[in-house]
Design a protein around this motif. Structure first.
Motif, PDB file in Angstrom:
ATOM      1  N   PHE A   1     148.147  29.931  -6.346  1.00  0.00           N
ATOM      2  CA  PHE A   1     147.734  29.891  -7.751  1.00  0.00           C
ATOM      3  C   PHE A   1     146.230  30.060  -7.945  1.00  0.00           C
ATOM      4  O   PHE A   1     145.766  30.155  -9.078  1.00  0.00           O
ATOM      5  N   MET A   2     145.476  30.121  -6.876  1.00  0.00           N
ATOM      6  CA  MET A   2     144.030  30.335  -7.016  1.00  0.00           C
ATOM      7  C   MET A   2     143.712  31.669  -7.701  1.00  0.00           C
ATOM      8  O   MET A   2     142.851  31.714  -8.586  1.00  0.00           O
ATOM      9  N   PRO A   3     144.393  32.776  -7.359  1.00  0.00           N
ATOM     10  CA  PRO A   3     144.107  34.030  -8.078  1.00  0.00           C
ATOM     11  C   PRO A   3     144.427  33.966  -9.567  1.00  0.00           C
ATOM     12  O   PRO A   3     143.804  34.662 -10.363  1.00  0.00           O
ATOM     13  N   TRP A   4     145.395  33.142  -9.954  1.00  0.00           N
ATOM     14  CA  TRP A   4     145.723  32.990 -11.369  1.00  0.00           C
ATOM     15  C   TRP A   4     144.508  32.448 -12.132  1.00  0.00           C
ATOM     16  O   TRP A   4     144.074  33.023 -13.126  1.00  0.00           O
ATOM     17  N   GLY A   5     143.955  31.342 -11.642  1.00  0.00           N
ATOM     18  CA  GLY A   5     142.786  30.753 -12.301  1.00  0.00           C
ATOM     19  C   GLY A   5     141.569  31.664 -12.231  1.00  0.00           C
ATOM     20  O   GLY A   5     140.829  31.818 -13.205  1.00  0.00           O
ATOM     21  N   PHE A   6     141.351  32.284 -11.074  1.00  0.00           N
ATOM     22  CA  PHE A   6     140.211  33.185 -10.884  1.00  0.00           C
ATOM     23  C   PHE A   6     140.307  34.378 -11.840  1.00  0.00           C
ATOM     24  O   PHE A   6     139.339  34.728 -12.513  1.00  0.00           O
ATOM     25  N   GLY A   7     141.495  34.995 -11.895  1.00  0.00           N
ATOM     26  CA  GLY A   7     141.678  36.179 -12.734  1.00  0.00           C
ATOM     27  C   GLY A   7     141.554  35.897 -14.214  1.00  0.00           C
ATOM     28  O   GLY A   7     141.013  36.713 -14.966  1.00  0.00           O
ATOM     29  N   LEU A   8     142.050  34.752 -14.641  1.00  0.00           N
ATOM     30  CA  LEU A   8     141.974  34.418 -16.067  1.00  0.00           C
ATOM     31  C   LEU A   8     140.533  34.340 -16.565  1.00  0.00           C
ATOM     32  O   LEU A   8     140.229  34.794 -17.662  1.00  0.00           O
ATOM     33  N   VAL A   9     139.666  33.757 -15.770  1.00  0.00           N
ATOM     34  CA  VAL A   9     138.270  33.622 -16.218  1.00  0.00           C
ATOM     35  C   VAL A   9     137.449  34.869 -15.903  1.00  0.00           C
ATOM     36  O   VAL A   9     136.469  35.157 -16.581  1.00  0.00           O
ATOM     37  N   LEU A  10     137.850  35.615 -14.884  1.00  0.00           N
ATOM     38  CA  LEU A  10     137.160  36.869 -14.565  1.00  0.00           C
ATOM     39  C   LEU A  10     137.405  37.913 -15.643  1.00  0.00           C
ATOM     40  O   LEU A  10     136.470  38.581 -16.094  1.00  0.00           O
ATOM     41  N   LEU A  11     138.635  38.042 -16.072  1.00  0.00           N
ATOM     42  CA  LEU A  11     139.018  39.146 -16.951  1.00  0.00           C
ATOM     43  C   LEU A  11     138.834  38.873 -18.445  1.00  0.00           C
ATOM     44  O   LEU A  11     138.673  39.804 -19.218  1.00  0.00           O
TER      45      LEU A  11
ATOM     46  N   GLY B   1     140.676  28.105  -8.372  1.00  0.00           N
ATOM     47  CA  GLY B   1     140.378  29.526  -8.542  1.00  0.00           C
ATOM     48  C   GLY B   1     139.364  29.761  -9.648  1.00  0.00           C
ATOM     49  O   GLY B   1     138.413  30.532  -9.485  1.00  0.00           O
ATOM     50  N   ALA B   2     139.542  29.079 -10.778  1.00  0.00           N
ATOM     51  CA  ALA B   2     138.584  29.201 -11.887  1.00  0.00           C
ATOM     52  C   ALA B   2     137.221  28.654 -11.469  1.00  0.00           C
ATOM     53  O   ALA B   2     136.178  29.244 -11.779  1.00  0.00           O
ATOM     54  N   GLY B   3     137.231  27.540 -10.741  1.00  0.00           N
ATOM     55  CA  GLY B   3     135.974  26.963 -10.250  1.00  0.00           C
ATOM     56  C   GLY B   3     135.266  27.883  -9.266  1.00  0.00           C
ATOM     57  O   GLY B   3     134.044  28.007  -9.285  1.00  0.00           O
ATOM     58  N   LEU B   4     136.043  28.543  -8.419  1.00  0.00           N
ATOM     59  CA  LEU B   4     135.468  29.492  -7.458  1.00  0.00           C
ATOM     60  C   LEU B   4     134.797  30.643  -8.189  1.00  0.00           C
ATOM     61  O   LEU B   4     133.697  31.074  -7.822  1.00  0.00           O
ATOM     62  N   TYR B   5     135.426  31.148  -9.260  1.00  0.00           N
ATOM     63  CA  TYR B   5     134.806  32.198 -10.058  1.00  0.00           C
ATOM     64  C   TYR B   5     133.459  31.723 -10.619  1.00  0.00           C
ATOM     65  O   TYR B   5     132.458  32.430 -10.526  1.00  0.00           O
ATOM     66  N   CYS B   6     133.456  30.525 -11.191  1.00  0.00           N
ATOM     67  CA  CYS B   6     132.224  29.989 -11.775  1.00  0.00           C
ATOM     68  C   CYS B   6     131.134  29.841 -10.722  1.00  0.00           C
ATOM     69  O   CYS B   6     129.973  30.187 -10.966  1.00  0.00           O
ATOM     70  N   LEU B   7     131.496  29.362  -9.548  1.00  0.00           N
ATOM     71  CA  LEU B   7     130.535  29.211  -8.454  1.00  0.00           C
ATOM     72  C   LEU B   7     129.993  30.570  -8.020  1.00  0.00           C
ATOM     73  O   LEU B   7     128.775  30.739  -7.891  1.00  0.00           O
ATOM     74  N   LEU B   8     130.864  31.534  -7.817  1.00  0.00           N
ATOM     75  CA  LEU B   8     130.416  32.876  -7.407  1.00  0.00           C
ATOM     76  C   LEU B   8     129.539  33.513  -8.476  1.00  0.00           C
ATOM     77  O   LEU B   8     128.550  34.174  -8.162  1.00  0.00           O
ATOM     78  N   ARG B   9     129.884  33.314  -9.720  1.00  0.00           N
ATOM     79  CA  ARG B   9     129.089  33.879 -10.818  1.00  0.00           C
ATOM     80  C   ARG B   9     127.680  33.291 -10.826  1.00  0.00           C
ATOM     81  O   ARG B   9     126.697  34.007 -10.991  1.00  0.00           O
TER      82      ARG B   9
END
Length: 184
Positions: free
Chosen positions: A106-116, A163-171
């Motif tokens: 489910f990590m890609p689900w959270g990552f993709g939602l905030v990325l896109l 996943g969403a947190g990982l996006y925020c960290l990478l950003r």
């Protein structure tokens, strides 16, 4: 675990030609379109895997779900009961599929939602969507004869939030790097 990864890849490759025919991402020439394509393929494969079960007449499926609710068959509503059992009766494969798999899938689900979608970059949106899809899946599994487990819901939710947190960290890391480049 390897079996699930193989199934996931097979489902994704099966869906890919339809996606390419419908969206034709090469015409749009944007990175977002390719990221959206990956997200759509991932979500479709995830749903196909999670919703494997016994299908039949909708009336029979509804009756079977009601019977299962009445008897509690295949339903765990005690938080961390299943997780605790995996640690008490530890097997590497069981742990990888049921604990790690439920989080990582489910990590890609959270990552993709905030990325896109920028509108999903709020705390409330992350929480809502991180619980919505796992809840939909667990509820649907009641009708198709699969086990329904609150621990799966908790682990899927945690994976989506990670996943969403990982996006925020990478950003933040990427933005910080760009700021440092302009300063030096």
């Amino acid at each position: 675990m390897i079996r699930y990864i193989g199934k996931f890849i097979g489902i994704t490759l099966g869906i890919l030609p339809f996606y390419l025919l419908l969206r034709r991402p090469w015409r749009k020439k944007s990175r977002r379109e390719w990221a959206l394509g990956g997200f759509i393929l991932y979500t479709a494969a995830l749903l196909a895997l999670a919703l494997e079960g016994t299908y039949g007449n909708p009336v029979w499926m509804a009756r079977e779900a009601v019977r299962r609710i009445r008897t509690g068959e295949g339903i765990n509503l005690i938080p961390f009961h299943t997780v605790r059992n995996f640690f008490t009766h530890f097997t590497f494969d069981g742990f990888m599929v049921n604990i790690v798999g439920n989080i990582v899938m489910f990590m890609p689900w959270g990552f993709g939602l905030v990325l896109l979608w920028r509108k999903n970059r709020t705390f409330g949106a992350v929480i809502l969507y991180s619980i919505a899809l796992p809840l939909l899946i667990e509820t649907s599994q009641l009708f198709i004869g699969r086990n329904v487990d609150v621990d799966d819901l908790i682990l899927n939710f945690a994976g989506s939030c990670l996943g969403a947190g990982l996006y925020c960290l990478l950003r933040k890391v990427i933005l910080c790097g760009k700021i440092l480049e302009t300063c030096c």
